[in-house]
Design an enzyme around this catalytic site. Structure first.
Site, PDB file in Angstrom:
ATOM      1  N   TYR A 243     -17.830  13.603 -12.460  1.00  0.00           N
ATOM      2  CA  TYR A 243     -17.736  14.825 -13.252  1.00  0.00           C
ATOM      3  C   TYR A 243     -16.425  14.937 -14.028  1.00  0.00           C
ATOM      4  CZ  TYR A 243     -21.611  16.311 -10.278  1.00  0.00           C
ATOM      5  OH  TYR A 243     -22.801  16.393  -9.607  1.00  0.00           O
TER       6      TYR A 243
ATOM      7  N   HIS B 127      -7.996  -3.920  -7.606  1.00  0.00           N
ATOM      8  CA  HIS B 127      -7.717  -3.247  -6.331  1.00  0.00           C
ATOM      9  C   HIS B 127      -8.967  -3.229  -5.461  1.00  0.00           C
ATOM     10  CE1 HIS B 127      -4.876  -0.854  -3.990  1.00  0.00           C
ATOM     11  NE2 HIS B 127      -5.842   0.016  -3.724  1.00  0.00           N
TER      12      HIS B 127
ATOM     13  N   ARG C 238       0.795  -1.216   0.000  1.00  0.00           N
ATOM     14  CA  ARG C 238       0.000   0.000   0.000  1.00  0.00           C
ATOM     15  C   ARG C 238       0.835   1.279   0.000  1.00  0.00           C
ATOM     16  NH1 ARG C 238      -4.542   0.126   4.529  1.00  0.00           N
ATOM     17  NH2 ARG C 238      -4.829  -1.932   3.588  1.00  0.00           N
TER      18      ARG C 238
END
Length: 807
Positions: free
Chosen positions: A126, A82, A36
């Site tokens: 968006y 993931h 990570r």
């Protein structure tokens, strides 16, 4: 309850709880470290970044394709590779598109992806994204078995363990992350510099980190700014840890009274920083600022700081740098090497990337060799068939089916299964002579390519040559200019560090107003002019002193009361010609009737020297310069004065020459300096010249070179230069000789200076007019002459003071 547990079970074991917790925490820590938080040294990516790019590559969202909704990219990445929250994936995707975060963004974003003001990206529904050209280079040749793959989280798909990047991404874009018990913070770098360092390492494997630093100058942040000094860079590159000071790019517009910030330190929140500056201005921590405006746009940062009238821009700039516009960037070059976290120096980082590229190029070459060999094998069979077209056609035509045809061909010509299958599938059109020629050309090209690939695989120098060529191509395609400058580190930030050394003219008035102006404001002109306004005066005030100094000079300011004060030129407020100035009590603790009458630059001190002083009533004394090393802010006594006497002039002497005293009535006397014995600061001095009842001393000159001339200037603006050899040495305390005629036209003498041909002289009148002219504009005349007009004065205005600007 223990009796309920079967004694024969082999599924239970007894462990100490602290041992179980320790092992579980270690497992968790290693999961965070490897899966990570830390980047791989080879491609410089964390797992989430690698999976995002690979998912985009799989979906063919390349730089030539249209932008795709980020929600689609995040969903694909999360569903296939993931299995974590969508917000963490989107945050990583957005950061790879931020030009202020990555030096070479890996993602080309469309929409709002955040800003340097700390604004978050718009929601993923968006925004749109696609890979940038640089991002595509991270996936180059991934379909040629260049890297190993592993099963994804649910074993449905496979994903690469590392990307076969052509770019040294770990250094180019840097990385930051916090794991359990460790962290990494690698700064971005310039692509061209890193490539040059890699090429040097290829050509000179035993080079040192210092050698590599000739190519890799230091971090190159996407937001520009300046790195102060190289010591922190050297520490980071040699040990893997270091601290660098990053300072904003600041411009001063003196004419507009503005300070403009055009580049901020890396990872600085602009809006938050502006607010904190404003808070310090309101609290009084920073003085001299009137307004702060953020005029930044898409083209870059522009923060305008307007100054109050009379504020010293250099001092304000220094305060801003000290409190707000400089930060420390801590470098920790930690990355995963073979799955283990290691702190690496610059050479180890570059070598790790080269080792990765060596493995990728070798595996790619083997893959391409296998494909080329397979194709050549097919073409060999095809060419043999073309040589025996009639027999091949006859076998195929007489065969019952394709299988029988292939068996017949293999039996007749010793074809392999692959060759026979290809021949059976050939079309009749391929039997033309033109087609045969094309196959022969392709086979020849394949033969050359196979030879090249075999050479790469067997010759290490050829392999490194390929890597070098590809690095040069990467540099040609993506190299750009360095954005972050590396400036000299001069230690702790002080006023002087940030103030440019500039020749200045300093003006003081009888009402104790003071200011400095750039010497370049006043161009030299012919003698006899009126000059230009040099200062604005309040009613009843007049100019008392003007002198030339550099902004970095330490000055000793002697007053008519016999006191001496010390200041730095840049502590004086810098203002325009028409400004009145600032009250001198802010920089000098002067009494109400105390005026500065002489200025001495301590840069002139050199070894055993004296400060020689003369008073209005003709007393002279010499005091060692060492007696003036420690001057209090309230000043110290320089000379004791009798009632009604005043200190008039001070000059630096070395004990080997003569001194010349001039009077307001036009007389002068020259005598050996050693006739005046050294005295302490509290002494009054000895008689230097006999004065008539109505005469007063005007100035003092140190005579060290008879090739110079004595410049004498009178209050009505007339003056002359006379060779110093015309003033014959006498004994101290004589009446002296006539220097200049002080007629009604000339008025009394106001200044005497020793000048050379290349010097400039600056004259200032009591009403604030100033003239700068070349010394050679003033004619050389004998003693006891009238002189020529040097400065034109109007009405009741009079020349007040004169200073020399050395050549």
């Amino acid at each position: 309850m223990s009796s309920d547990i079967p004694e024969t079970t082999d599924q239970l074991r007894t462990v100490r709880i602290e041992d179980e917790m320790e092992q579980s925490y270690i497992d968790y820590a290693m999961s965070v470290i490897a899966g990570r938080a830390l980047p791989d040294v080879r491609d410089g990516l964390k797992p989430v970044q690698k999976r995002i790019l690979y998912s985009m590559g799989e979906a063919n969202i390349t730089s030539n394709a249209g932008h795709r909704k980020c929600s689609n990219i995040v969903g694909d990445t999360m569903g296939k590779y993931h299995p974590h929250g969508d917000s963490s994936i989107y945050d990583a995707l957005a950061r790879m598109a931020q030009e202020f975060s990555l030096r070479y963004p890996l993602v080309d974003g469309q929409g709002n992806f955040g800003s340097v003001d700390g604004d978050p990206p718009a929601a993923m529904r968006y925004t749109e994204a696609r890979m940038s050209p640089v991002g595509e280079e991270m996936l180059a040749d991934i379909d040629k078995e260049t890297v190993d793959f592993q099963a994804n989280y649910d074993d449905r798909l496979t994903e690469p363990l590392v990307l076969p990047t052509k770019l040294p991404n770990l250094l180019l874009n840097g990385s930051s992350g916090i794991a359990v018990g460790m962290s990494t913070n690698i700064p971005p770098h310039n692509l061209g510099e890193v490539v040059d360092g890699l090429i040097r390492l290829i050509e000179t494997p035993d080079c040192t980190v210092s050698d590599l630093m000739e190519d890799v100058q230091g971090p190159d942040f996407p937001t520009g700014a300046n790195i102060v000094g190289r010591s922190g860079i050297y520490d980071a590159y040699t040990t893997g840890r270091g601290k660098v000071r990053v300072r904003a790019e600041i411009e001063i517009e003196e004419s507009e009274g503005k300070i403009i910030v055009t580049e901020l330190p890396y990872q600085e929140n602009k809006a938050r920083r502006i607010k904190r500056i404003a808070d310090d201005v309101n609290d009084g921590t920073i003085e001299g600022i009137r307004d702060i405006r953020d005029e930044s746009d898409r083209d870059g940062v522009r923060v305008v700081i307007e100054l109050k009238r009379g504020a010293n821009p250099d001092v304000v700039k220094n305060q801003l740098v000290k409190h707000h516009l400089e930060r420390t960037f801590s470098i920790i070059m930690l990355a995963l090497v073979d799955g283990q976290p290691r702190i690496l120096d610059l050479k180890q980082l570059l070598k790790s990337f080269l080792d990765h590229r060596r493995d990728v190029v070798r595996r790619r070459s083997q893959h391409e060799l296998d494909e080329a060999s397979e194709r050549a094998h097919v073409l060999e069979g095809r060419l043999l068939a073309l040589e025996n077209t009639d027999e091949v056609v006859e076998i195929v035509r007489n065969a019952e089916d394709r299988s029988a045809a292939k068996t017949g061909l293999k039996s007749a010509f010793d074809f392999t299964e692959r060759q026979a299958d290809h021949i059976v599938r050939m079309q009749l059109g391929s039997l033309t002579s033109l087609e045969t020629e094309a196959i022969e050309d392709e086979y020849d090209d394949l033969t050359v390519e196979i030879e090249r690939l075999e050479t790469i695989l067997t010759d290490e120098s050829e392999l490194l040559g390929v890597i070098k060529d590809e690095l040069c191509e990467i540099k040609a395609n993506y190299d750009d200019d360095r954005r972050t400058s590396i400036v000299e580190d001069v230690g702790t930030v002080t006023h002087e560090d940030l103030i440019p050394e500039e020749e200045s003219i300093v003006v003081l008035t009888e009402s104790n107003y003071v200011k400095r102006m750039s010497l370049s404001t006043f161009d030299a002109q012919h003698r006899g002019g009126k000059g230009i306004i040099g200062t604005k005066l309040k009613d009843g005030d007049r100019v008392s002193t003007v002198f030339h100094a550099s902004t970095h000079d330490y000055l000793l300011c002697f007053t008519n009361h016999g006191q001496v004060y010390q200041l730095k030129t840049y502590d004086l407020p810098k203002m325009g010609r028409t400004a009145r100035g600032k009250s001198a009590v802010n920089v000098l603790n002067l009494a109400s009737d105390e005026d500065v009458t002489a200025i001495v630059n301590t840069d002139a001190f050199n070894g055993d020297q004296w400060l020689t002083m003369v008073t209005k009533q003709g007393y002279i004394k010499r005091t060692p310069t060492d007696d003036f090393n420690n001057i209090l802010s309230t000043g110290i006594r320089a000379v004791s004065l009798e009632e009604g006497d005043e200190l008039v002039d001070v000059t630096v002497t070395d004990g080997s020459g003569d001194v010349l005293i001039g009077t307001e009535g036009g007389c002068s006397i020259r005598f050996s300096e050693d006739e005046v014995r050294p005295m302490g600061r509290s002494a009054r001095g000895v008689n230097g010249i006999k004065l008539t009842d109505d005469d007063r001393v005007a100035g003092l000159v140190s005579v060290v070179d008879d090739d110079n001339t004595l410049l004498t200037v009178t209050e009505h603006g007339y003056g002359k230069r006379t060779p110093l050899e015309a003033y014959s040495p006498q004994s101290r305390y004589g009446k002296g000789l006539v220097d200049i005629k002080t007629t009604e036209r000339n008025g009394g003498v106001v200044a005497l200076e020793a000048v050379s041909e290349g010097d400039d002289i600056v004259l200032m009148s009591g009403d604030g007019q100033i003239v700068r002219t070349h010394a050679n504009e003033v004619s050389v005349q004998g003693r006891n002459t009238m002189g020529v007009r040097v400065m034109k004065t109007d009405g009741d205005d009079r020349v007040s003071t004169v200073d020399v600007v050395p050549e």
